[in-house]
Design a protein around this motif. Sequence first.
Motif, PDB file in Angstrom:
ATOM      1  N   ALA A 101      -6.264   8.978  -0.199  1.00 51.16           N
ATOM      2  CA  ALA A 101      -6.446  10.426  -0.164  1.00 51.16           C
ATOM      3  C   ALA A 101      -5.233  11.091   0.488  1.00 51.16           C
ATOM      4  N   PRO A 102      -4.354  11.700  -0.289  1.00 51.08           N
ATOM      5  CA  PRO A 102      -3.203  12.395   0.289  1.00 51.08           C
ATOM      6  C   PRO A 102      -3.604  13.763   0.842  1.00 51.08           C
ATOM      7  N   GLN A 103      -2.747  14.334   1.647  1.00 53.42           N
ATOM      8  CA  GLN A 103      -2.913  15.687   2.186  1.00 53.42           C
ATOM      9  C   GLN A 103      -4.262  15.849   2.884  1.00 53.42           C
ATOM     10  N   MET A 150       0.845  -1.186   0.000  1.00 52.69           N
ATOM     11  CA  MET A 150       0.000   0.000   0.000  1.00 52.69           C
ATOM     12  C   MET A 150       0.880   1.234   0.000  1.00 52.69           C
ATOM     13  N   ASN A 151       0.431   2.261  -0.681  1.00 54.46           N
ATOM     14  CA  ASN A 151       1.189   3.506  -0.757  1.00 54.46           C
ATOM     15  C   ASN A 151       1.382   4.108   0.628  1.00 54.46           C
ATOM     16  N   THR A 152       2.478   4.844   0.800  1.00 58.18           N
ATOM     17  CA  THR A 152       2.718   5.533   2.062  1.00 58.18           C
ATOM     18  C   THR A 152       1.669   6.609   2.259  1.00 58.18           C
ATOM     19  N   LEU A 153       1.063   6.624   3.436  1.00 60.28           N
ATOM     20  CA  LEU A 153      -0.005   7.586   3.722  1.00 60.28           C
ATOM     21  C   LEU A 153       0.588   8.907   4.156  1.00 60.28           C
ATOM     22  N   HIS A 154      -0.057   9.980   3.764  1.00 62.65           N
ATOM     23  CA  HIS A 154       0.397  11.334   4.093  1.00 62.65           C
ATOM     24  C   HIS A 154      -0.612  12.016   5.017  1.00 62.65           C
ATOM     25  N   ALA A 155      -0.291  13.209   5.448  1.00 61.15           N
ATOM     26  CA  ALA A 155      -1.237  13.997   6.263  1.00 61.15           C
ATOM     27  C   ALA A 155      -2.377  14.461   5.373  1.00 61.15           C
ATOM     28  N   PHE A 156      -3.539  14.729   5.955  1.00 61.01           N
ATOM     29  CA  PHE A 156      -4.674  15.138   5.132  1.00 61.01           C
ATOM     30  C   PHE A 156      -5.509  16.192   5.841  1.00 61.01           C
ATOM     31  N   ALA A 157      -6.391  16.857   5.058  1.00 61.23           N
ATOM     32  CA  ALA A 157      -7.250  17.916   5.614  1.00 61.23           C
ATOM     33  C   ALA A 157      -8.706  17.565   5.387  1.00 61.23           C
ATOM     34  N   LEU A 158      -9.535  17.889   6.323  1.00 61.18           N
ATOM     35  CA  LEU A 158     -10.965  17.576   6.259  1.00 61.18           C
ATOM     36  C   LEU A 158     -11.788  18.821   6.505  1.00 61.18           C
ATOM     37  N   LEU A 159     -12.746  19.080   5.643  1.00 62.85           N
ATOM     38  CA  LEU A 159     -13.716  20.141   5.881  1.00 62.85           C
ATOM     39  C   LEU A 159     -14.926  19.527   6.562  1.00 62.85           C
ATOM     40  N   LEU A 160     -15.195  19.959   7.781  1.00 60.49           N
ATOM     41  CA  LEU A 160     -16.310  19.437   8.559  1.00 60.49           C
ATOM     42  C   LEU A 160     -17.287  20.566   8.810  1.00 60.49           C
ATOM     43  N   TYR A 213     -10.269  17.078  -2.970  1.00 65.86           N
ATOM     44  CA  TYR A 213      -8.974  16.423  -2.839  1.00 65.86           C
ATOM     45  C   TYR A 213      -8.723  15.461  -3.988  1.00 65.86           C
ATOM     46  N   ASP A 214      -7.459  15.311  -4.332  1.00 68.01           N
ATOM     47  CA  ASP A 214      -7.053  14.341  -5.348  1.00 68.01           C
ATOM     48  C   ASP A 214      -6.928  12.962  -4.712  1.00 68.01           C
ATOM     49  N   PHE A 215      -7.450  11.948  -5.393  1.00 65.88           N
ATOM     50  CA  PHE A 215      -7.361  10.570  -4.924  1.00 65.88           C
ATOM     51  C   PHE A 215      -6.581   9.740  -5.928  1.00 65.88           C
ATOM     52  N   MET A 216      -5.847   8.778  -5.433  1.00 69.35           N
ATOM     53  CA  MET A 216      -5.129   7.860  -6.312  1.00 69.35           C
ATOM     54  C   MET A 216      -5.574   6.436  -5.992  1.00 69.35           C
ATOM     55  N   LEU A 217      -5.690   5.605  -7.023  1.00 66.94           N
ATOM     56  CA  LEU A 217      -6.095   4.220  -6.831  1.00 66.94           C
ATOM     57  C   LEU A 217      -4.988   3.461  -6.117  1.00 66.94           C
ATOM     58  N   ASP A 218      -5.319   2.878  -4.975  1.00 69.68           N
ATOM     59  CA  ASP A 218      -4.328   2.152  -4.187  1.00 69.68           C
ATOM     60  C   ASP A 218      -4.324   0.670  -4.535  1.00 69.68           C
ATOM     61  N   GLN A 219      -5.528   0.072  -4.617  1.00 72.70           N
ATOM     62  CA  GLN A 219      -5.603  -1.361  -4.875  1.00 72.70           C
ATOM     63  C   GLN A 219      -7.019  -1.743  -5.232  1.00 72.70           C
ATOM     64  N   GLU A 220      -7.144  -2.801  -6.077  1.00 72.46           N
ATOM     65  CA  GLU A 220      -8.429  -3.415  -6.342  1.00 72.46           C
ATOM     66  C   GLU A 220      -8.484  -4.724  -5.565  1.00 72.46           C
ATOM     67  N   LYS A 258      -1.330   8.939   9.593  1.00 69.34           N
ATOM     68  CA  LYS A 258      -1.029   8.096   8.424  1.00 69.34           C
ATOM     69  C   LYS A 258      -1.905   8.412   7.226  1.00 69.34           C
ATOM     70  N   GLY A 259      -3.142   8.830   7.445  1.00 69.35           N
ATOM     71  CA  GLY A 259      -3.958   9.228   6.312  1.00 69.35           C
ATOM     72  C   GLY A 259      -5.269   8.497   6.217  1.00 69.35           C
ATOM     73  N   MET A 260      -5.817   8.466   5.003  1.00 67.35           N
ATOM     74  CA  MET A 260      -7.187   8.013   4.797  1.00 67.35           C
ATOM     75  C   MET A 260      -7.297   7.130   3.561  1.00 67.35           C
ATOM     76  N   LEU A 261      -8.032   6.025   3.703  1.00 64.31           N
ATOM     77  CA  LEU A 261      -8.304   5.106   2.616  1.00 64.31           C
ATOM     78  C   LEU A 261      -9.806   5.108   2.383  1.00 64.31           C
ATOM     79  N   VAL A 262     -10.240   5.368   1.140  1.00 71.63           N
ATOM     80  CA  VAL A 262     -11.662   5.382   0.786  1.00 71.63           C
ATOM     81  C   VAL A 262     -11.959   4.116  -0.022  1.00 71.63           C
ATOM     82  N   LEU A 263     -13.011   3.415   0.356  1.00 79.06           N
ATOM     83  CA  LEU A 263     -13.325   2.113  -0.210  1.00 79.06           C
ATOM     84  C   LEU A 263     -14.611   2.206  -1.004  1.00 79.06           C
TER      85      LEU A 263
END
Length: 219
Positions: free
Chosen positions: A41-43, A1-11, A62-69, A212-217
């Motif tokens: 989801a980076p940053q 799995m890609n290295t997770l980065h810090a991220f920002a959330l609008l709540l 936010y920009d998302f990149m495909l991590d895995q199927e 570590k960050g966020m993974l969206v499924l």
Amino acid sequence: MNTLHAFALLLVSTSVLGQSPLIPRQAMPAMGTYPVNAWFAPQAHVPDDTIASGLIWDYSGYDFMLDQETADEVTSVEGTVAAEYFEDAEFVLNTYSFQETEYFRWQGDTLVTLGRYLNAVGKLEDFSPPMPWMWPNAAPGQRIEWHTNGLSDFPHQARKVAGRGKFITPHVVVDDALLIIHYHEAPDSGRQFIFYRASDLLRPVAHVIPGKGMLVLVE
């Protein structure tokens, strides 16, 4: 799995709304295999611990990149990795996000977890008493605590409903989302933030680990 980065959330809190009760036996998937695209989801950063309903969690910018199927799976107990330890289980859940095989049964109207096998590290945990996974009338602020036996690194754990509202990403929008915080050890030194559909409280929509960050499924 890609290295997770810090991220920002609008709540954003829109309004405090009365919510209908969660109906436990409807808030779970049927038996079968469910394809999952895991988007990274980076940053981003950990969501605020806001106890409220009618929230909006907006990741659309936010920009998302495909991590895995991969796939999640709900199966019968027979033939699974730790079936001999959980003879009273009614079904099993395998999740990509948690890398766990979990054993469930109904206890009245509440779904409980008897234990789990941690696939990545080969450890077995049994919960005493069984851990409530979902419960009627779950509302923001409600918290359940439990202890584990066996080889758990976190013998004291808890789960709290942090918020309910709308969860938005470029790949999935959940109109009725539930944010549940998983706590490991007192006094809440370790936390995981898990987003679920209120209509499916077994398989996560997004998995956030502080630092570590966020993974969206997405199916």
